[in-house]
Design a protein around this motif. Sequence first.
Motif, PDB file in Angstrom:
ATOM      1  N   THR A 124       0.811  -1.221   0.000  1.00 28.57           N
ATOM      2  CA  THR A 124       0.000   0.000   0.000  1.00 28.57           C
ATOM      3  C   THR A 124       0.843   1.269   0.000  1.00 28.57           C
ATOM      4  O   THR A 124       0.406   2.305  -0.509  1.00 28.57           O
ATOM      5  CB  THR A 124      -0.949   0.017   1.206  1.00 28.57           C
ATOM      6  OG1 THR A 124      -0.204  -0.113   2.426  1.00 28.57           O
ATOM      7  CG2 THR A 124      -1.936  -1.137   1.116  1.00 28.57           C
ATOM      8  N   ILE A 127       1.786   3.869  -3.169  1.00 31.36           N
ATOM      9  CA  ILE A 127       0.962   4.915  -3.777  1.00 31.36           C
ATOM     10  C   ILE A 127       1.525   6.308  -3.531  1.00 31.36           C
ATOM     11  O   ILE A 127       1.296   7.223  -4.336  1.00 31.36           O
ATOM     12  CB  ILE A 127      -0.498   4.842  -3.300  1.00 31.36           C
ATOM     13  CG1 ILE A 127      -0.610   5.161  -1.802  1.00 31.36           C
ATOM     14  CG2 ILE A 127      -1.102   3.488  -3.607  1.00 31.36           C
ATOM     15  CD1 ILE A 127      -2.034   5.333  -1.327  1.00 31.36           C
ATOM     16  N   ARG A 130       3.662   7.816  -6.464  1.00 31.34           N
ATOM     17  CA  ARG A 130       3.082   8.047  -7.784  1.00 31.34           C
ATOM     18  C   ARG A 130       3.702   9.308  -8.384  1.00 31.34           C
ATOM     19  O   ARG A 130       3.865  10.332  -7.725  1.00 31.34           O
ATOM     20  CB  ARG A 130       1.559   8.224  -7.650  1.00 31.34           C
ATOM     21  CG  ARG A 130       0.841   8.356  -8.974  1.00 31.34           C
ATOM     22  CD  ARG A 130      -0.655   8.348  -8.753  1.00 31.34           C
ATOM     23  NE  ARG A 130      -1.382   8.293 -10.018  1.00 31.34           N
ATOM     24  CZ  ARG A 130      -2.685   8.043 -10.118  1.00 31.34           C
ATOM     25  NH1 ARG A 130      -3.403   7.846  -9.017  1.00 31.34           N
ATOM     26  NH2 ARG A 130      -3.276   7.999 -11.289  1.00 31.34           N
ATOM     27  N   GLN A 146       1.104   0.277  -9.414  1.00 33.34           N
ATOM     28  CA  GLN A 146       0.029   1.263  -9.409  1.00 33.34           C
ATOM     29  C   GLN A 146      -0.313   1.677 -10.826  1.00 33.34           C
ATOM     30  O   GLN A 146       0.573   1.865 -11.676  1.00 33.34           O
ATOM     31  CB  GLN A 146       0.422   2.497  -8.591  1.00 33.34           C
ATOM     32  CG  GLN A 146      -0.707   3.515  -8.484  1.00 33.34           C
ATOM     33  CD  GLN A 146      -0.416   4.602  -7.472  1.00 33.34           C
ATOM     34  OE1 GLN A 146       0.686   4.707  -6.965  1.00 33.34           O
ATOM     35  NE2 GLN A 146      -1.416   5.419  -7.177  1.00 33.34           N
ATOM     36  N   ASN A 212      -6.425   5.946  -5.957  1.00 36.40           N
ATOM     37  CA  ASN A 212      -5.213   5.161  -6.188  1.00 36.40           C
ATOM     38  C   ASN A 212      -5.583   3.701  -6.396  1.00 36.40           C
ATOM     39  O   ASN A 212      -6.131   3.058  -5.496  1.00 36.40           O
ATOM     40  CB  ASN A 212      -4.273   5.299  -4.989  1.00 36.40           C
ATOM     41  CG  ASN A 212      -3.745   6.715  -4.826  1.00 36.40           C
ATOM     42  OD1 ASN A 212      -3.002   7.207  -5.665  1.00 36.40           O
ATOM     43  ND2 ASN A 212      -4.128   7.376  -3.751  1.00 36.40           N
ATOM     44  N   LEU A 214      -4.384  -0.160  -7.657  1.00 35.59           N
ATOM     45  CA  LEU A 214      -3.306  -1.103  -7.914  1.00 35.59           C
ATOM     46  C   LEU A 214      -3.788  -2.199  -8.845  1.00 35.59           C
ATOM     47  O   LEU A 214      -4.938  -2.632  -8.769  1.00 35.59           O
ATOM     48  CB  LEU A 214      -2.808  -1.745  -6.617  1.00 35.59           C
ATOM     49  CG  LEU A 214      -2.281  -0.827  -5.529  1.00 35.59           C
ATOM     50  CD1 LEU A 214      -1.766  -1.655  -4.360  1.00 35.59           C
ATOM     51  CD2 LEU A 214      -1.197   0.112  -6.040  1.00 35.59           C
TER      52      LEU A 214
END
Length: 220
Positions: A124, A127, A130, A146, A212, A214
């Motif tokens: 997690t 993100i 990014r 991502q 966000n 994945l």
Amino acid sequence: MSSHHIVRDDQEPALIIANGAECSSELLGQLLEWSPLVIVLDSAMERVSKLNLKVDVLLGDFDRGFDVEYYKENQFPIEIVHKPDQNKTDLEKAFDYLIERKIPAVNVVWATGKRADHTITNITNIIQYRNLLKIVILDDHSKIFQLPAEFKKWYTANTIISLIPIGKVSGITTENLFYSLQNDELIIGEKTGSSNHVSKDGIVTINHEQGNLLLMECFD
């Protein structure tokens, strides 16, 4: 000591070896062959040394009596990067190091399995990077990254694809997935896109407007 293939000008992704469950030697070997830079987190260094691999960077907080001097000699030449900040995981510190070096992409292995809290955090936390660093987490069963707002890639039919939202993701539209989404939303803990699959050989398109998201390419 086995070394890795040197690729000029950092044109290929770097490689981070974290401290989760080990992947197969085949996968690790494939990634090492084309990685211009190999970073090992201190918590994994003892296991990596037993594989007789040469690495470039040893990074971590070096707590719990970690013997840095041993690896300076055993892995010479090696860059030692001491990152004592306890507000970040060592994996995050490795990402920051790559951004500082202006390396645009990285593959990560040994980041899943073993402790569930570490696995969830490692997945997690990507993100926050990014638009800063292209991160791909790999193990023997999955490839995780991502998604940008607009994504297209060719897949073979029946490839398992899971769409995992981090929080809430809205405005999701897909093409060539068996369970199609049309301006839909996914919410972690309520509705996720786990275990979807590609309908037919060809391009899969996944667009989303906010949030966000994945993608996990999964292999049974």
